[in-house]
Design a protein around this motif. Structure first.
Motif, PDB file in Angstrom:
ATOM      1  N   SER A 120      33.448  -6.058  43.877  1.00 47.38           N
ATOM      2  CA  SER A 120      34.219  -6.773  42.842  1.00 47.38           C
ATOM      3  C   SER A 120      35.096  -5.816  42.051  1.00 47.38           C
ATOM      4  CB  SER A 120      33.275  -7.537  41.917  1.00 47.38           C
ATOM      5  OG  SER A 120      32.568  -8.538  42.631  1.00 47.38           O
ATOM      6  N   ASP A 121      34.507  -4.675  41.629  1.00 51.73           N
ATOM      7  CA  ASP A 121      35.295  -3.708  40.855  1.00 51.73           C
ATOM      8  C   ASP A 121      36.434  -3.124  41.693  1.00 51.73           C
ATOM      9  OD1 ASP A 121      33.597  -4.135  38.722  1.00 51.73           O
ATOM     10  OD2 ASP A 121      32.288  -2.434  39.205  1.00 51.73           O
ATOM     11  N   LEU A 122      36.151  -2.843  42.963  1.00 55.03           N
ATOM     12  CA  LEU A 122      37.202  -2.296  43.828  1.00 55.03           C
ATOM     13  C   LEU A 122      38.314  -3.312  44.047  1.00 55.03           C
ATOM     14  CD1 LEU A 122      38.228  -0.001  45.585  1.00 55.03           C
ATOM     15  CD2 LEU A 122      36.848  -0.887  47.481  1.00 55.03           C
ATOM     16  N   GLN A 123      37.954  -4.595  44.160  1.00 55.66           N
ATOM     17  CA  GLN A 123      38.984  -5.629  44.341  1.00 55.66           C
ATOM     18  C   GLN A 123      39.873  -5.729  43.113  1.00 55.66           C
ATOM     19  OE1 GLN A 123      37.490  -9.609  44.684  1.00 55.66           O
ATOM     20  NE2 GLN A 123      39.426 -10.452  45.422  1.00 55.66           N
ATOM     21  N   ASP A 124      39.264  -5.670  41.934  1.00 57.35           N
ATOM     22  CA  ASP A 124      40.061  -5.745  40.707  1.00 57.35           C
ATOM     23  C   ASP A 124      41.015  -4.557  40.595  1.00 57.35           C
ATOM     24  OD1 ASP A 124      38.742  -8.060  40.079  1.00 57.35           O
ATOM     25  OD2 ASP A 124      37.239  -7.082  38.786  1.00 57.35           O
ATOM     26  N   ALA A 125      40.544  -3.363  40.996  1.00 55.31           N
ATOM     27  CA  ALA A 125      41.377  -2.171  40.887  1.00 55.31           C
ATOM     28  C   ALA A 125      42.545  -2.212  41.875  1.00 55.31           C
ATOM     29  CB  ALA A 125      40.529  -0.916  41.113  1.00 55.31           C
ATOM     30  N   LEU A 126      42.320  -2.791  43.035  1.00 55.39           N
ATOM     31  CA  LEU A 126      43.371  -2.812  44.073  1.00 55.39           C
ATOM     32  C   LEU A 126      44.248  -4.056  44.007  1.00 55.39           C
ATOM     33  CD1 LEU A 126      41.373  -1.549  47.196  1.00 55.39           C
ATOM     34  CD2 LEU A 126      42.731  -0.215  45.574  1.00 55.39           C
ATOM     35  N   GLU A 127      43.960  -4.968  43.071  1.00 53.77           N
ATOM     36  CA  GLU A 127      44.703  -6.219  42.994  1.00 53.77           C
ATOM     37  C   GLU A 127      46.207  -6.015  42.821  1.00 53.77           C
ATOM     38  OE1 GLU A 127      45.035 -10.195  43.478  1.00 53.77           O
ATOM     39  OE2 GLU A 127      43.190  -9.004  43.608  1.00 53.77           O
ATOM     40  N   PRO A 128      46.693  -4.988  42.071  1.00 54.40           N
ATOM     41  CA  PRO A 128      48.157  -4.808  41.946  1.00 54.40           C
ATOM     42  C   PRO A 128      48.862  -4.434  43.256  1.00 54.40           C
ATOM     43  CG  PRO A 128      47.006  -3.685  40.167  1.00 54.40           C
ATOM     44  CD  PRO A 128      45.956  -4.084  41.156  1.00 54.40           C
TER      45      PRO A 128
END
Length: 561
Positions: free
Chosen positions: A156-164
């Motif tokens: 989840s944290d990795l997805q949020d960080a890579l969302e841009p």
């Protein structure tokens, strides 16, 4: 409209290739390329292919295969999160992870896909993922490879960080490309498969060459030149067609892999386009030849047919090139034409002569000062030349002069240069000068004039000159006084054909005219001899005088022999 035609040709050629090849296109649902957990590569690609099916709407089969790649207890939502992360870390290629053979040799139990040193350094240049973020695959007790539990914990944290970051699809072109391209060729195809393909290609080459050779042999027996050229063109098209069919079938026997899979269709389609192009060019030549036969007696129609034939051939070739660039090689034609426009602007000054030559060709076709096969007189750098027109092209006209030399003339010279067309004349008006000696009796002149009239009106001379029924009576006149003779000048006509015909329309020409002149001259000699009419020779009278100016004698000198 043009794009619709290109699309129809594209779909038709692809369908034709599929019909020829002995295999059907792989069903990505029932028979995907990757559907196992045998190695990190198989698991990674199986997951990506399964989620691609979910995007296409096949949720049941897609999530079922994707969840097999995740730890026990993972959900469809976890699969979607991992898929979005991998899309932003991608593009994903089969060579990004070790395959079964490499995995067995290394005996590793863990493969870390992210982070991998310099390969993912660009991630930190654009985002700031958590320090403990990882995407890894581990071997389970059964020997299958799945994504690790640690991967799922920080997902989840990795997805949020890579969302841009935007998703990145397709295969990586920077790493392991050689293996990606050639590994399927070696690992998925047996020696017998390659042997069969090579054998088929040899057979196809021999069959195509044999067909072309046979058609060439037949063309040599053809009674007419245009039939011979048409048969040779059909032979070339048939040879390419035969090789294309065999090559297409042979390509269907090989497993090419994901990178080269498109070549299974593109190469055969390219060869098919060439074969159809050769066939269409042959049909254009054959159609033009048939029209040439109908326009046999009209040289201007023949020249127009030749122009249309060449323009049609050039147009067809341009359309084929556009099709190949746009459909097979996926080239942006609009950008290419824009680039050509810039280049044309830069080279416009250098191409002035080329443009002038094209306008010269247009002038020749419109004004028609001559046609192919005409004898013309033109002025060149070496003086005045006489020759026959061999061909009229868009840039130059080819003329064979009397010496046998082929001279290439730029068409722009015909815009403002005088050209004499000998083949366009219907007759020649000949002038003949006859010299008779000085006499005090004018009856000698009358007898000579009457003799010339009799010769020029002789039945055989009139027939040979084709003067029957024409207002073309010869004219004989006492022309003038020479230094040593009296000059009688005769005018008579030599026609090349019937009324309205030109030299190019008949078999008569310069050499038949010379034969006629020789016959007329011989008859003049015969008639003058029969009637005791003398020809004049150059003479000179010398008068001798004494010192007291009394003449002693006079002597007329004759020409020395």
């Amino acid at each position: 409209m043009f794009s619709q035609i290109i699309g129809a040709i594209d779909d038709g050629s692809r369908a034709l290739v599929q019909q020829i090849q002995p295999r059907e296109e792989r069903d990505l649902i029932e028979d995907p390329l990757f559907n196992s957990l045998e190695s990190p590569r198989d698991t990674l690609m199986t997951f990506m292919n399964a989620m691609a099916l979910v995007e296409r709407g096949y949720n049941h089969v897609g999530f079922e295969r994707a969840l097999r790649c995740l730890p026990d207890g993972a959900t469809a939502d976890d699969a979607l999160k991992l898929y979005h992360v991998l899309l932003r870390l991608g593009p994903i290629a089969p060579t990004d992870a070790p395959g079964p053979s490499r995995e067995r040799s290394s005996r590793d139990n863990r493969f870390q896909f992210f982070p991998r040193g310099d390969a993912h350094s660009w991630i930190w240049e654009r985002t700031n993922p958590p320090a403990d973020s990882v995407v890894a695959l581990v071997r389970s007790g059964e020997g299958d490879w799945r994504f690790s539990g640690l991967t799922m914990q920080g997902l989840s944290d990795l997805q949020d960080a890579l969302e841009p970051l935007p998703p990145r699809y397709g295969a990586s072109a920077s790493e392991g490309y050689f293996v990606q391209v050639f590994d399927p060729l070696l690992s998925k195809n047996s020696f017998l498969d390659w042997l069969a393909v090579v054998g088929l290609l040899v057979i196809g080459s021999i069959a195509g060459w044999g067909f072309a050779f046979g058609m060439s042999w037949v063309s040599e027996k053809a009674p007419r030149k245009f039939i011979s050229a048409t048969i040779r063109g059909v032979g070339r098209a048939g040879a390419v067609t035969i090789f294309t069919v065999v090559f297409t079938y042979a390509m269907g026997l090989l497993e090419l892999g994901p990178v080269l899979e498109t070549l299974r269709y593109e190469i055969p389609r390219f060869l098919m386009v060439l074969a159809v192009t050769f066939l269409l060019l042959s049909l254009i030549d054959m159609t033009a030849s048939l029209f040439h036969l109908r326009a046999k007696k009209n040289p201007y129609d023949r020249m127009l047919i030749t122009l249309i034939q060449r323009v049609t051939r050039v147009t067809l070739i341009l359309l084929v090139v556009i099709f190949i660039l746009q459909v097979i090689f996926s080239v942006n034609i609009g950008a290419v034409f824009l680039g050509f426009g810039v280049v044309a602007l830069v080279l416009s000054l250098a191409a002035q002569d080329t443009v002038k030559n094209m306008f010269g060709a247009i002038s020749v076709f419109m004004n028609r000062p001559f046609v192919v096969g005409d004898w013309i007189i033109f002025k060149g750098d070496m003086g005045e030349h006489v020759g026959v027109v061999e061909d009229i092209e868009l840039q130059a006209t080819k003329v064979t002069v009397l010496s046998g030399t082929l001279v290439t003339l730029p068409n722009m010279m015909f815009i403002d240069t005088e050209i004499q067309n000998l083949s366009g004349r219907g007759y020649i008006r000949r002038s003949v000068d006859i010299s008779v000696p000085y006499r005090s009796d004018a009856n000698e002149l009358d007898r000579a004039i009457e003799a010339l009239h009799d010769v020029l009106n002789d039945e055989d001379v009139v027939k040979d000159a084709m003067r029957e029924g024409r207002d073309s009576e010869p004219h004989v006149t006492f022309f003038g006084f020479g230094d040593s003779w009296l000059t009688i000048r005769a005018f008579h006509f030599y026609f090349f054909g019937k009324p309205g015909e030109r030299q190019r329309d008949t078999e008569r020409g310069w050499f038949t005219y010379l034969s006629h002149c020789s016959d007329v001259n011989r008859r003049i000699v015969e008639v003058f001899g029969e009637r005791n009419i003398e020809f004049a020779f150059p003479t000179q009278t010398i008068e001798l005088r004494q010192l007291d100016n009394h003449p002693l004698a006079s002597e007329k000198s004759q020409p020395s022999h």
